[in-house]
Design a protein around this motif. Structure first.
Motif, PDB file in Angstrom:
ATOM      1  N   THR A  52       1.113  -1.066  -0.124  1.00 24.74           N
ATOM      2  CA  THR A  52       0.001  -0.091  -0.359  1.00 24.74           C
ATOM      3  C   THR A  52       0.921   1.205  -0.021  1.00 24.74           C
ATOM      4  O   THR A  52       2.114   1.340   0.297  1.00 24.74           O
ATOM      5  CB  THR A  52      -0.809   0.122   1.129  1.00 24.74           C
ATOM      6  OG1 THR A  52       0.123   0.179   2.380  1.00 24.74           O
ATOM      7  CG2 THR A  52      -1.686  -1.107   1.015  1.00 24.74           C
ATOM      8  N   ALA A  53       0.560   1.910  -0.525  1.00 26.28           N
ATOM      9  CA  ALA A  53       1.295   3.355  -0.914  1.00 26.28           C
ATOM     10  C   ALA A  53       0.222   4.695  -1.338  1.00 26.28           C
ATOM     11  O   ALA A  53      -0.815   4.737  -1.323  1.00 26.28           O
ATOM     12  CB  ALA A  53       2.262   3.519  -2.289  1.00 26.28           C
ATOM     13  N   GLY A  54       1.155   6.355  -0.226  1.00 23.32           N
ATOM     14  CA  GLY A  54       0.167   7.345  -1.030  1.00 23.32           C
ATOM     15  C   GLY A  54      -0.529   7.641   0.577  1.00 23.32           C
ATOM     16  O   GLY A  54      -1.095   7.016   1.328  1.00 23.32           O
ATOM     17  N   PRO A  55      -1.139   8.980   0.093  1.00 23.13           N
ATOM     18  CA  PRO A  55      -2.204   9.310   1.625  1.00 23.13           C
ATOM     19  C   PRO A  55      -3.433   8.591   1.501  1.00 23.13           C
ATOM     20  O   PRO A  55      -3.426   8.387   0.340  1.00 23.13           O
ATOM     21  CB  PRO A  55      -1.908  10.482   0.844  1.00 23.13           C
ATOM     22  CG  PRO A  55      -1.645  10.471  -0.509  1.00 23.13           C
ATOM     23  CD  PRO A  55      -1.383  10.023  -0.829  1.00 23.13           C
ATOM     24  N   THR A  56      -4.295   9.280   2.457  1.00 25.07           N
ATOM     25  CA  THR A  56      -5.832   8.956   1.905  1.00 25.07           C
ATOM     26  C   THR A  56      -6.191  10.747   1.614  1.00 25.07           C
ATOM     27  O   THR A  56      -5.935  11.559   2.484  1.00 25.07           O
ATOM     28  CB  THR A  56      -6.368   8.014   2.082  1.00 25.07           C
ATOM     29  OG1 THR A  56      -6.506   8.527   3.736  1.00 25.07           O
ATOM     30  CG2 THR A  56      -5.827   6.941   2.179  1.00 25.07           C
ATOM     31  N   TRP A  57      -7.643  10.310   0.938  1.00 27.20           N
ATOM     32  CA  TRP A  57      -8.276  11.836   1.412  1.00 27.20           C
ATOM     33  C   TRP A  57      -9.600  11.793   1.821  1.00 27.20           C
ATOM     34  O   TRP A  57     -10.189  10.786   1.531  1.00 27.20           O
ATOM     35  CB  TRP A  57      -8.320  12.132  -0.061  1.00 27.20           C
ATOM     36  CG  TRP A  57      -7.451  13.486  -1.236  1.00 27.20           C
ATOM     37  CD1 TRP A  57      -6.205  12.653  -0.485  1.00 27.20           C
ATOM     38  CD2 TRP A  57      -7.413  13.149  -2.721  1.00 27.20           C
ATOM     39  NE1 TRP A  57      -5.365  13.615  -1.818  1.00 27.20           N
ATOM     40  CE2 TRP A  57      -5.918  13.670  -2.475  1.00 27.20           C
ATOM     41  CE3 TRP A  57      -8.634  13.881  -3.456  1.00 27.20           C
ATOM     42  CZ2 TRP A  57      -5.949  14.977  -4.012  1.00 27.20           C
ATOM     43  CZ3 TRP A  57      -7.914  14.051  -4.274  1.00 27.20           C
ATOM     44  CH2 TRP A  57      -7.088  14.856  -4.857  1.00 27.20           C
ATOM     45  N   GLU A  58      -9.577  12.485   2.703  1.00 28.23           N
ATOM     46  CA  GLU A  58     -10.991  12.292   4.210  1.00 28.23           C
ATOM     47  C   GLU A  58     -11.711  13.399   3.140  1.00 28.23           C
ATOM     48  O   GLU A  58     -12.030  14.220   4.249  1.00 28.23           O
ATOM     49  CB  GLU A  58     -10.727  12.542   4.999  1.00 28.23           C
ATOM     50  CG  GLU A  58      -9.430  11.212   5.923  1.00 28.23           C
ATOM     51  CD  GLU A  58      -9.780   9.518   5.099  1.00 28.23           C
ATOM     52  OE1 GLU A  58     -11.207   9.514   4.862  1.00 28.23           O
ATOM     53  OE2 GLU A  58      -9.144   9.252   4.231  1.00 28.23           O
ATOM     54  N   TYR A  59     -13.362  13.233   2.687  1.00 29.39           N
ATOM     55  CA  TYR A  59     -13.743  14.540   2.248  1.00 29.39           C
ATOM     56  C   TYR A  59     -14.298  15.007   3.084  1.00 29.39           C
ATOM     57  O   TYR A  59     -14.502  14.167   3.978  1.00 29.39           O
ATOM     58  CB  TYR A  59     -14.942  14.376   0.708  1.00 29.39           C
ATOM     59  CG  TYR A  59     -13.813  14.251  -0.640  1.00 29.39           C
ATOM     60  CD1 TYR A  59     -13.904  15.766  -0.920  1.00 29.39           C
ATOM     61  CD2 TYR A  59     -13.352  13.710  -0.739  1.00 29.39           C
ATOM     62  CE1 TYR A  59     -13.021  15.676  -2.164  1.00 29.39           C
ATOM     63  CE2 TYR A  59     -12.732  13.152  -2.244  1.00 29.39           C
ATOM     64  CZ  TYR A  59     -12.173  14.912  -2.475  1.00 29.39           C
ATOM     65  OH  TYR A  59     -12.341  15.158  -3.728  1.00 29.39           O
ATOM     66  N   LEU A  60     -14.090  15.829   3.566  1.00 27.78           N
ATOM     67  CA  LEU A  60     -15.835  17.221   4.181  1.00 27.78           C
ATOM     68  C   LEU A  60     -16.698  17.731   3.789  1.00 27.78           C
ATOM     69  O   LEU A  60     -17.646  17.790   4.335  1.00 27.78           O
ATOM     70  CB  LEU A  60     -14.380  18.507   5.717  1.00 27.78           C
ATOM     71  CG  LEU A  60     -13.687  18.105   5.995  1.00 27.78           C
ATOM     72  CD1 LEU A  60     -12.428  19.695   6.053  1.00 27.78           C
ATOM     73  CD2 LEU A  60     -13.358  16.884   7.414  1.00 27.78           C
ATOM     74  N   ASP A  61     -16.305  18.207   2.167  1.00 23.79           N
ATOM     75  CA  ASP A  61     -17.679  18.274   1.997  1.00 23.79           C
ATOM     76  C   ASP A  61     -17.206  18.067   0.291  1.00 23.79           C
ATOM     77  O   ASP A  61     -16.339  17.567   0.229  1.00 23.79           O
ATOM     78  CB  ASP A  61     -17.805  19.933   2.159  1.00 23.79           C
ATOM     79  CG  ASP A  61     -17.075  21.049   1.384  1.00 23.79           C
ATOM     80  OD1 ASP A  61     -16.091  20.606   0.676  1.00 23.79           O
ATOM     81  OD2 ASP A  61     -17.026  22.037   2.111  1.00 23.79           O
ATOM     82  N   PRO A  62     -17.758  18.399  -0.763  1.00 22.33           N
ATOM     83  CA  PRO A  62     -17.416  17.670  -2.390  1.00 22.33           C
ATOM     84  C   PRO A  62     -16.104  18.790  -2.481  1.00 22.33           C
ATOM     85  O   PRO A  62     -16.236  17.842  -3.620  1.00 22.33           O
ATOM     86  CB  PRO A  62     -18.508  18.459  -2.760  1.00 22.33           C
ATOM     87  CG  PRO A  62     -20.055  18.702  -2.259  1.00 22.33           C
ATOM     88  CD  PRO A  62     -19.451  18.742  -0.852  1.00 22.33           C
TER      89      PRO A  62
END
Ligand SMILES: Cc1cc2nc3c(=O)[nH]c(=O)nc-3n(C[C@H](O)[C@H](O)[C@H](O)COP(=O)(O)O)c2cc1C
Length: 327
Positions: free
Chosen positions: A198-208
């Motif tokens: 596994t690699a890289g960041p994750t994005w956790e959306y707050l809004d669109p």
């Protein structure tokens, strides 16, 4: 630089396909990577790329078909001396004609005689029209060569110089270099093993339009995945949003959030011999995802409630099979 990549001696064979126009870039890529390169051109290859361009870039003469049986050069037996010298032979592009000659073991061309004499790895990059590639004769020739231990790289799919769309393109320099390193890697400790990285960041959306993340580039995970692939592993690469210029050779899956990362990882983890957890997975996500952009509304401060993401490493630890390696 890794010691085994240092100053490798490479024969670069160039045959008479239209994508030979890319071969000066391949030569430059090899030289830039510190390789010592001898170029061998087929007679048809010379019709597509000039020996003058190649010898200027290489800083030395190139070997031409007319040298092979010539009074001046024949006595040097270039097919034997170059074969003995080389750590690897790379043929890029490799035409249908040369594939056929190699499969039949003919020695009329200097390049084909050299391959017959070579004891080092041979890597060929077929490039041709989509129908020529799909012809049973070409497919059979590729299979014959693979059975003999020649690495026959997959051509790329896209728009071809002949005007067709489809499979048959010569891969880029980076892909060619990686195939070469894989052939030269002295360790095959992961041969036949399934490796998940596994690699890289994750994005956790707050809004669109907004998300929380971290500055992970994914480079460390990528380097580990490449090394596992060099060593013969079948690599599954699950990555968050990051730029990777070459995922060739991997079964690559792209995810955005920690939840998606967990879903992908858990779906394949059972069949893995080695799992390398190099992703920078977000610990938190928004407790409630706003369906529309969160407005300022004259507020100096605002509060966003976060909830914890599952710990993927802990989840993998709980279902770890005996003999499975988690890193
Ligand atoms: C304009 C042109 C483009 C060609 N492109 C390719 C090609 O991309 N791949 C291929 O296998 N043959 C291609 N050919 C056919 C080869 O040039 C021909 O089979 C030649 O004999 C190959 O010789 P070699 O393999 O010894 O270099 C092309 C021919 C022409 C006239």
């Amino acid at each position: 630089m890794t010691w085994w990549k240092n100053r490798r001696k490479i024969v670069l064979g160039i045959t008479g396909g239209i994508s030979a126009y890319k071969s000066p870039e391949i030569l430059r890529g090899l030289i830039k990577a510190g390789c010592d390169v001898e170029v061998v051109l087929t007679a048809a290859g010379e019709r597509f790329v000039s020996p003058m361009v190649l010898s200027t870039l290489a800083g030395k003469r190139v070997w031409r078909q007319e040298d092979f049986l010539s009074d001046e050069m024949g006595w040097r037996m270039p097919h034997i001396s170059l074969a003995d010298w080389a750590d690897a032979v790379v043929i890029a592009p490799c035409t249908a004609e040369t594939l056929s000659n190699l499969a039949r073991g003919t020695g009329r061309e200097l390049l084909c005689s050299l391959v017959l004499a070579a004891q080092s790895p041979v890597i060929v990059f077929p490039a041709m029209n989509v129908h020529m590639l799909a012809h049973p004769a070409t497919e059979e020739n590729c299979e014959i060569l693979k059975k003999r231990g020649v690495t026959v790289a997959e051509p790329e799919t896209g728009s071809l110089a002949c005007g067709y769309e489809g499979k048959g393109r010569l891969p880029g320099v980076e892909v060619i270099m990686e195939e070469l390193w894989r052939a030269l890697c002295p360790s095959k400790s992961l041969e036949g093993k399934n490796v998940l990285v596994t690699a890289g960041p994750t994005w956790e959306y707050l809004d669109p339009v907004r998300f929380i993340s971290n500055p992970s580039t994914g480079k460390m995970g990528y380097a580990m995945a490449r090394t596992a692939w060099y060593r013969g592993g079948r690599v599954t690469f699950v990555h968050g949003p990051a730029e990777f210029s070459n995922l060739e050779g991997f079964s690559a899956r792209s995810v955005v959030s920690a939840l998606e990362m967990k879903k992908e990882v858990m779906a394949v983890s059972g069949g893995m011999d080695v799992i390398v957890k190099a992703a920078a997975v977000g610990d938190f996500r928004a407790a409630t995802l706003s369906g529309r952009k969160i407005k300022r509304e004259k507020l100096d401060t605002t509060t966003i409630e976060l909830e914890q993401n599952d710990d993927i490493a802990a989840a993998l630890g709980k279902i770890k099979r005996p003999g499975q390696i988690l890193v």
